[in-house]
Design a protein around this motif. Structure first.
Motif, PDB file in Angstrom:
ATOM      1  N   GLU A  26     -30.579 -87.877-109.746  1.00 22.68           N
ATOM      2  CA  GLU A  26     -28.704 -87.780-109.654  1.00 22.68           C
ATOM      3  C   GLU A  26     -27.939 -86.464-109.732  1.00 22.68           C
ATOM      4  O   GLU A  26     -26.809 -86.307-109.817  1.00 22.68           O
ATOM      5  N   HIS A  27     -28.303 -85.576-108.623  1.00 28.30           N
ATOM      6  CA  HIS A  27     -27.918 -84.667-108.394  1.00 28.30           C
ATOM      7  C   HIS A  27     -28.438 -84.295-106.953  1.00 28.30           C
ATOM      8  O   HIS A  27     -29.119 -84.880-107.010  1.00 28.30           O
ATOM      9  N   GLN A  28     -27.628 -83.529-106.511  1.00 28.66           N
ATOM     10  CA  GLN A  28     -28.268 -83.640-104.843  1.00 28.66           C
ATOM     11  C   GLN A  28     -29.705 -82.264-105.196  1.00 28.66           C
ATOM     12  O   GLN A  28     -29.557 -81.827-105.869  1.00 28.66           O
ATOM     13  N   THR A  92     -28.229 -80.838 -98.194  1.00 30.27           N
ATOM     14  CA  THR A  92     -26.742 -81.081 -98.935  1.00 30.27           C
ATOM     15  C   THR A  92     -26.401 -80.636 -98.568  1.00 30.27           C
ATOM     16  O   THR A  92     -25.908 -80.468 -97.591  1.00 30.27           O
ATOM     17  N   ASP A 202     -26.808 -76.323-116.266  1.00 27.64           N
ATOM     18  CA  ASP A 202     -25.766 -77.524-116.548  1.00 27.64           C
ATOM     19  C   ASP A 202     -24.531 -77.540-116.657  1.00 27.64           C
ATOM     20  O   ASP A 202     -24.256 -78.032-116.071  1.00 27.64           O
ATOM     21  N   TRP A 206     -23.090 -78.553-112.726  1.00 27.39           N
ATOM     22  CA  TRP A 206     -22.819 -79.471-112.421  1.00 27.39           C
ATOM     23  C   TRP A 206     -21.245 -79.904-113.268  1.00 27.39           C
ATOM     24  O   TRP A 206     -21.115 -79.556-114.382  1.00 27.39           O
ATOM     25  N   GLY A 217     -21.745 -84.648-112.293  1.00 29.10           N
ATOM     26  CA  GLY A 217     -22.600 -84.756-111.582  1.00 29.10           C
ATOM     27  C   GLY A 217     -22.921 -83.975-110.260  1.00 29.10           C
ATOM     28  O   GLY A 217     -24.110 -83.588-110.034  1.00 29.10           O
ATOM     29  N   GLY A 218     -22.149 -83.730-109.749  1.00 25.79           N
ATOM     30  CA  GLY A 218     -21.903 -83.606-108.487  1.00 25.79           C
ATOM     31  C   GLY A 218     -22.333 -81.442-108.579  1.00 25.79           C
ATOM     32  O   GLY A 218     -21.648 -80.460-109.897  1.00 25.79           O
ATOM     33  N   SER A 219     -21.741 -80.610-107.540  1.00 19.58           N
ATOM     34  CA  SER A 219     -21.182 -79.296-107.448  1.00 19.58           C
ATOM     35  C   SER A 219     -20.488 -78.210-106.347  1.00 19.58           C
ATOM     36  O   SER A 219     -20.293 -79.410-105.302  1.00 19.58           O
ATOM     37  N   TYR A 332     -23.362 -72.298-106.217  1.00 23.77           N
ATOM     38  CA  TYR A 332     -22.932 -73.163-106.617  1.00 23.77           C
ATOM     39  C   TYR A 332     -21.885 -73.274-108.293  1.00 23.77           C
ATOM     40  O   TYR A 332     -22.604 -72.557-108.482  1.00 23.77           O
ATOM     41  N   ARG A 334     -19.539 -75.224-111.166  1.00 25.88           N
ATOM     42  CA  ARG A 334     -18.686 -75.994-112.126  1.00 25.88           C
ATOM     43  C   ARG A 334     -17.073 -76.867-111.840  1.00 25.88           C
ATOM     44  O   ARG A 334     -16.767 -77.365-111.287  1.00 25.88           O
ATOM     45  N   PRO A 369     -22.830 -85.463-106.083  1.00 26.64           N
ATOM     46  CA  PRO A 369     -23.551 -86.236-107.070  1.00 26.64           C
ATOM     47  C   PRO A 369     -24.824 -86.777-105.951  1.00 26.64           C
ATOM     48  O   PRO A 369     -24.938 -87.213-104.803  1.00 26.64           O
TER      49      PRO A 369
END
Ligand code: HEM
Length: 383
Positions: A26-28, A92, A202, A206, A217-219, A332, A334, A369
């Motif tokens: 779902e996430h890198q 990433t 979370d 994200w 779902g990315g960052s 990292y 949001r 994501p």
């Protein structure tokens, strides 16, 4: 309230180099992944304006990343990682603001507001040759040659479509089991960080529904190359070092507390009413408690690029050959506007640590994501 960080500690030296981190998800990988001991980070400029060529590059990189993270060679592989195993390699990928320049790839309407250029901060001495970039690859592994190999192969595969712009390598020590690693200043670094698996992580790391769907779902990654005047630091009394950070050097405990993971109490004062954790201590200025809750995942590495001719910005104003070493800060979050930028804007003006640090490189990237089998990184943006 943030939980004490434990999960992002580097793997122990005994970790098998045969360990592989799943590439799909779902996430890198390389964000919530427990921190490997090595990083090789490369930023690229994309040649041309052809969106299909950009998609082809990312498709090729995704295929290569699948193989490299599994410890396999890619087509035409140079072989420098042969026999080394996956060594927990993660790759990433990030997209810089330049990809969204109007008239370039037709992506201008898809630019997330959160991917704003960072403002100029107090004291910045940024070198354009160590800053920015259209694309970024963060390769982390427990073996330096595995990480470097992966970046070299991706650069080779990109030849003609994207060209290296800057690169930084870095390292973390193999801290004794269960301990927070010490940075080049000799202080435990990462004690209070976002911890994967918690709601705070979370929420803080994200991207969600607030931005474009392709980033869900990315960052967002902020990278800063921070030189530390280590010669100056090494001649500073430990007392003053502790006041600068706001923690005890040996134990890592917040000043006024007993143990490393005790929650700092910013209200404690000495008999004269002076705060035990000073108004300009790094810990106070970084803490969510003094930043309306702002938090980010710090996942940086120490770096050492040998000696360079530099001048210190503060007394004793020395110039000459000094270590070009410090922290390759990677964070990292949001939304950098409400995390890194908010926190660092104040820090850059007030932090006692600024007497020792100089930011010489800077970049911001939207890391999309993760991908599933058969898809490619950035497909949500380019398709
Ligand atoms: C060379 C530069 C830097 C060094 C050596 C350094 C070192 C440290 C150390 C030793 C700690 C205390 C241990 C911990 O809680 O993890 C810490 C905490 C922290 N630092 Fe830095 N740092 C640097 C730059 C930065 C920058 C540029 C930021 C950007 C905002 C930052 C943000 C933070 C935050 C948010 C905390 C945690 C505060 C808390 O929650 O209590 N640091 N840093």
């Amino acid at each position: 309230m943030l939980a004490a960080a434990t999960a992002l500690r580097p793997a122990q030296a005994t970790a098998a180099t045969t360990d592989a981190i799943p590439f799909h998800g779902e996430h890198q990988a390389g964000i919530a992944t427990p921190q490997q001991s090595q990083v090789a980070f490369m930023a690229f400029d994309v040649a041309g304006k052809d969106r299909a060529a950009l998609a082809a590059l990312l498709r090729g990189w995704t295929d290569a990343a699948r193989r490299l993270t599994a410890g396999q060679a890619v087509d035409g592989d140079g072989g420098s990682a042969n026999g080394l195993g996956p060594a927990r390699l993660t790759l990433t990928f990030g997209f810089g603001p330049g990809l969204f320049t109007p008239g370039r790839f037709g992506l201008e309407t898809r630019r997330p507001d959160a991917l704003a250029e960072l403002p100029r901060f107090n004291g910045d001495q940024l070198d354009p040759a160590r800053s920015g970039g259209d694309l970024a690859v963060q390769a982390c592994a427990d073996d330096p040659q595995v990480a470097l190999h992966a970046v070299r192969e991706l650069a080779r595969l990109a030849y003609g479509a994207a060209f290296p712009r800057w690169m930084q390598t870095g390292f973390l020590p193999d801290a004794p089991s269960g301990e927070t690693p010490r940075n080049l200043m000799g202080f435990r670094d990462g004690t209070r960080n976002l911890t994967p698996g918690t709601e705070a992580f979370d929420q803080g790391v994200w991207a969600g529904d607030e931005g474009p769907a392709w980033m869900r779902g990315g960052s967002y990654l902020v990278a800063r190359r921070i030189r530390i005047a280590l010669e100056h630091w090494d001649r500073t009394d430990v007392d003053f070092q502790e006041q600068t950070i706001g923690r005890a050097k040996a134990s890592g405990a917040p000043l006024g507390a007993r143990a490393e993971h005790d929650t700092p109490d910013f209200n404690l004062a000495d008999k004269d009413g002076n705060p035990l954790i000073g108004e300009r201590a790094h810990l106070r200025l970084g803490a969510p408690e003094t930043n309306s809750g702002a938090a980010m995942l710090r996942r940086g590495y120490g770096y050492n690029d040998g000696l360079a001719f530099t001048a210190e910005r503060w007394p004793p104003w020395r110039q000459g050959m000094l270590l070009d070493a410090g922290l390759f800060f990677l964070a990292y979050q949001r939304d950098p506007r409400t995390a890194f930028t908010k926190v660092f804007a104040r820090m850059a003006k007030l932090d006692m640590l600024n007497q020792y640090t100089t930011h010489t490189g800077s970049a911001v990237f939207a890391c999309p994501p993760g991908v599933q089998v058969g898809r490619y990184i950035g497909e949500t943006l380019l398709a």
